[in-house]
Design a protein around this motif. Structure first.
Motif, PDB file in Angstrom:
ATOM      1  N   LEU A 151     -60.501 -10.615 -31.939  1.00 26.97           N
ATOM      2  CA  LEU A 151     -61.007  -9.443 -31.223  1.00 26.97           C
ATOM      3  C   LEU A 151     -60.507  -9.517 -29.790  1.00 26.97           C
ATOM      4  CD1 LEU A 151     -62.918  -6.951 -31.200  1.00 26.97           C
ATOM      5  CD2 LEU A 151     -64.731  -8.504 -30.443  1.00 26.97           C
ATOM      6  N   VAL A 152     -59.887  -8.431 -29.317  1.00 28.89           N
ATOM      7  CA  VAL A 152     -59.305  -8.368 -27.977  1.00 28.89           C
ATOM      8  C   VAL A 152     -59.978  -7.247 -27.201  1.00 28.89           C
ATOM      9  CG1 VAL A 152     -57.166  -8.212 -26.642  1.00 28.89           C
ATOM     10  CG2 VAL A 152     -57.098  -9.044 -29.001  1.00 28.89           C
ATOM     11  N   SER A 153     -60.296  -7.479 -25.943  1.00 28.45           N
ATOM     12  CA  SER A 153     -60.872  -6.426 -25.105  1.00 28.45           C
ATOM     13  C   SER A 153     -60.355  -6.576 -23.679  1.00 28.45           C
ATOM     14  CB  SER A 153     -62.400  -6.474 -25.119  1.00 28.45           C
ATOM     15  OG  SER A 153     -62.868  -7.691 -24.572  1.00 28.45           O
ATOM     16  N   SER A 154     -60.330  -5.456 -22.958  1.00 32.01           N
ATOM     17  CA  SER A 154     -59.867  -5.484 -21.567  1.00 32.01           C
ATOM     18  C   SER A 154     -60.470  -4.323 -20.804  1.00 32.01           C
ATOM     19  CB  SER A 154     -58.338  -5.409 -21.495  1.00 32.01           C
ATOM     20  OG  SER A 154     -57.869  -4.159 -21.967  1.00 32.01           O
ATOM     21  N   ILE A 155     -60.434  -4.437 -19.485  1.00 32.86           N
ATOM     22  CA  ILE A 155     -60.889  -3.374 -18.597  1.00 32.86           C
ATOM     23  C   ILE A 155     -59.847  -3.193 -17.502  1.00 32.86           C
ATOM     24  CG2 ILE A 155     -62.258  -4.976 -17.178  1.00 32.86           C
ATOM     25  CD1 ILE A 155     -64.256  -2.633 -16.802  1.00 32.86           C
ATOM     26  N   THR A 156     -59.606  -1.930 -17.107  1.00 30.66           N
ATOM     27  CA  THR A 156     -58.571  -1.601 -16.124  1.00 30.66           C
ATOM     28  C   THR A 156     -59.167  -0.801 -14.982  1.00 30.66           C
ATOM     29  OG1 THR A 156     -56.847  -1.545 -17.829  1.00 30.66           O
ATOM     30  CG2 THR A 156     -56.365  -0.423 -15.759  1.00 30.66           C
ATOM     31  N   ARG A 157     -58.814  -1.195 -13.780  1.00 28.35           N
ATOM     32  CA  ARG A 157     -59.203  -0.453 -12.564  1.00 28.35           C
ATOM     33  C   ARG A 157     -57.942   0.129 -11.954  1.00 28.35           C
ATOM     34  NH1 ARG A 157     -60.359   2.114  -8.422  1.00 28.35           N
ATOM     35  NH2 ARG A 157     -62.119   1.668  -7.024  1.00 28.35           N
ATOM     36  N   LYS A 158     -57.911   1.460 -11.759  1.00 32.12           N
ATOM     37  CA  LYS A 158     -56.729   2.141 -11.230  1.00 32.12           C
ATOM     38  C   LYS A 158     -56.990   2.628  -9.811  1.00 32.12           C
ATOM     39  CE  LYS A 158     -55.694   3.914 -15.865  1.00 32.12           C
ATOM     40  NZ  LYS A 158     -55.512   5.134 -16.690  1.00 32.12           N
ATOM     41  N   ASP A 159     -55.931   2.601  -9.010  1.00 31.15           N
ATOM     42  CA  ASP A 159     -56.014   3.098  -7.644  1.00 31.15           C
ATOM     43  C   ASP A 159     -54.673   3.726  -7.288  1.00 31.15           C
ATOM     44  OD1 ASP A 159     -57.713   2.837  -4.935  1.00 31.15           O
ATOM     45  OD2 ASP A 159     -55.589   2.559  -4.496  1.00 31.15           O
ATOM     46  N   SER A 160     -54.717   4.885  -6.637  1.00 31.32           N
ATOM     47  CA  SER A 160     -53.478   5.602  -6.329  1.00 31.32           C
ATOM     48  C   SER A 160     -52.592   4.854  -5.345  1.00 31.32           C
ATOM     49  CB  SER A 160     -53.801   6.988  -5.764  1.00 31.32           C
ATOM     50  OG  SER A 160     -54.601   6.872  -4.588  1.00 31.32           O
TER      51      SER A 160
END
Length: 421
Positions: free
Chosen positions: A232-241
Motif C-alpha cells: 500500500l502506497v500513499s503520499s501527500i503533495t503541497r503546491k505553491d506557485s
C-alpha cells in the motif's frame, strides 16, 4: 480663342488629374503597410514586421496607430515587457481607445499579473460596453484570478452581444468543473529468458482537494515465481506557485522477500516558463529521494530529472539516478543509471488525442523488486502510447526490451486505464 488656348487647357486638366491621382496613390501606399505587418506576423517573421513599422514611424513618428501595431507585434512575438512599455506610452498620450486597454490587459494576463489585467480590462469595457470581445477578454482575466462565477457571467454577456462568438462559448465550456479525482487501473508483465514470467496489477486514486493540496493512494499486487506479494502506497503533495510542489509519501508491504517491506520518499518539483517563441518553451526540474528496506538489503536512490517543453506539445526529458545499495554483511555500493525520453503528439480528433513516446535507459533499475537491486547492468529500449478518449477517460500502454549482463533479457509491457471524475 487663341491658337495656344486649347493646349493650355489640356495641360491644366492633366495637372488637375495628376494632383488627384498622387494623393490617392500615397494613401494606397501608406495603407499597405498594415497588410505587410499582418502577413509577416502570420508567418511569425517578427523582425520583418517590426522593420515595416520602423519605416512607417520614420514617416510619421507621432502616429499612434503605428505605435499600437508595434505593441501588438511585441505581444504576439512574446516580447511582453516591450509590449507593455509601448502600450503605456500610448496611454500617456490618449486613454480613450478600448483596444489599447484590452491589449495592455492581455499582456498583464500573460505575465500573471491578474489584478493589473482586470483593472485594464475594466476600463476597456467601460469605454465600449457592447463589444463581445472585450467582455470575453475580461472573462479570461476573471477565470485566471479564480473568480469562476463572475467569469461565467462575463462569457454569457459576451454571447448576448455576439451569439456566434466561438471564444466565448469555449470559455464557458472551460468553466465546467474540472475533475478532482483520477482513478487508474494498471497491469504489468515481465517475460524473462532465464526465469518464469512476473505479473503485477495496481490501482491508484489521485485527488486534488484544493489548488494547493493533493493526495494519492495506491495498492500494488505482485506475482513473482508463485509468490503473491502486495503493498500500500500513499503520499501527500503541497503546491505553491512560487517554489513548486513538494511530495512526501511512503509504502508498507506484505513483502514475502520479493518486494520492499517498507519505503519512504519525497519529491521536489519546480517548473519555469521560458518563452512562447523560443525552441524551449518551458523547463521542469524534479529531484527525488527514495528509501527501500528489504529483508536483507537497504537502498537509497537519489534522482534528478529535467523536462524540456518544446513547440507543438513535444517534450524531451533526461534523468539520472545514483543508488546506494547495502546488503547484510557487505559494504555499501553506489551504482549510476540514466534515462532519456522523447514525447510527441501523433493525431487529434477534437477531444480525442493520441500521443506517444520513446525512451532509452542505461543501467536503469526501479529497486521495487528483489531482482532489480544492484546485481546487473542493463540497456533498455522502449516506447509508449496514450489515447485520450475524452476529457474524463484515457488509455495508455508501453513496451520495452531490456538487455542485461550474462546474456539475460526482459521483455516488459503494461496497460493502464484512467477515469477522471
Amino acid at each position: 480663342m487663341g491658337i495656344f488656348s486649347i493646349p493650355m487647357r489640356i495641360s491644366g486638366l492633366l495637372l488637375w488629374a495628376l494632383s488627384l491621382a498622387f494623393p490617392v496613390f500615397g494613401q494606397v501606399q501608406t495603407s499597405d503597410w498594415r497588410k505587410e505587418v499582418r502577413d509577416y506576423s502570420s508567418a511569425h517573421e517578427w523582425e520583418s514586421a517590426l522593420r515595416v513599422l520602423d519605416r512607417e514611424l520614420a514617416r510619421a513618428p507621432q502616429d499612434l496607430d503605428i505605435w499600437a501595431w508595434q505593441a501588438r507585434v511585441f505581444a504576439w512575438s512574446g516580447q511582453l515587457v516591450r509590449a507593455e512599455k509601448k502600450y503605456v506610452e500610448i496611454l500617456a498620450v490618449s486613454q480613450n481607445d478600448p483596444d489599447i486597454w484590452e491589449g495592455l490587459g492581455s499582456v498583464y494576463l500573460r505575465q500573471g499579473r491578474n489584478s493589473d489585467a482586470l483593472r485594464a480590462l475594466d476600463t476597456a469595457v467601460k469605454l465600449d460596453p457592447t463589444r463581445a470581445d472585450l467582455h470575453t477578454a475580461r472573462a479570461r482575466a476573471l477565470r485566471a484570478a479564480g473568480n469562476q462565477s463572475e467569469a461565467r457571467f462575463e462569457f454569457q454577456k459576451a454571447l448576448s452581444f455576439d451569439p456566434s462568438s466561438v471564444e466565448a462559448r469555449d470559455g464557458l465550456r472551460s468553466l465546467r468543473a474540472d475533475p478532482k479525482h483520477v482513478l487508474r487501473f494498471g497491469q504489468d508483465n515481465d517475460i524473462f529468458n532465464f526465469a518464469g514470467s512476473n505479473h503485477g496489477e495496481w490501482t491508484s486514486l489521485s485527488s486534488t482537494w484544493t489548488p494547493k493540496w493533493a493526495t494519492s493512494v495506491a495498492g500494488n499486487f505482485y506475482q513473482r515465481g508463485g509468490v503473491n506479494a502486495g503493498k500500500l502506497v500513499s503520499s501527500i503533495t503541497r503546491k505553491d506557485s512560487k517554489w513548486g510542489a513538494v511530495t512526501i509519501g511512503g509504502a508498507i508491504g506484505h513483502d514475502l522477500a520479493v518486494i520492499p517491506k517498507s519505503e519512504l520518499f519525497f519529491d521536489l518539483d519546480h517548473g519555469f516558463k521560458i518563452s512562447e517563441t523560443t525552441f524551449v518553451r518551458g523547463l521542469e526540474l524534479v529531484y527525488s529521494q527514495h528509501w527501500y528496506w528489504y529483508q536483507s538489503s537497504r537502498i537509497l536512490a537519489l534522482s534528478g530529472t529535467a523536462i524540456l517543453y518544446l513547440p507543438r506539445e513535444w517534450t524531451f526529458s533526461l534523468g539520472s539516478t545514483g543508488a546506494r545499495s547495502t546488503f547484510t554483511g557487505t559494504a555499501a555500493d553506489w551504482r549510476p543509471s540514466g534515462i532519456t525520453r522523447l514525447g510527441f503528439p501523433l493525431a487529434g480528433w477534437g477531444e480525442k488525442q493520441l500521443s506517444g513516446n520513446i525512451f532509452f535507459a542505461v543501467g536503469t533499475e526501479d529497486f521495487g523488486q528483489v531482482d532489480q537491486i544492484g546485481r546487473f547492468a542493463s540497456q533498455t529500449y522502449g516506447g509508449g502510447i496514450r489515447y485520450q478518449l475524452s476529457p474524463r477517460q484515457d488509455l495508455a500502454g508501453f513496451a520495452s526490451y531490456q538487455k542485461r549482463t550474462q546474456n539475460r533479457s526482459d521483455l516488459a509491457s503494461g496497460l493502464t486505464y484512467a477515469i477522471h471524475f
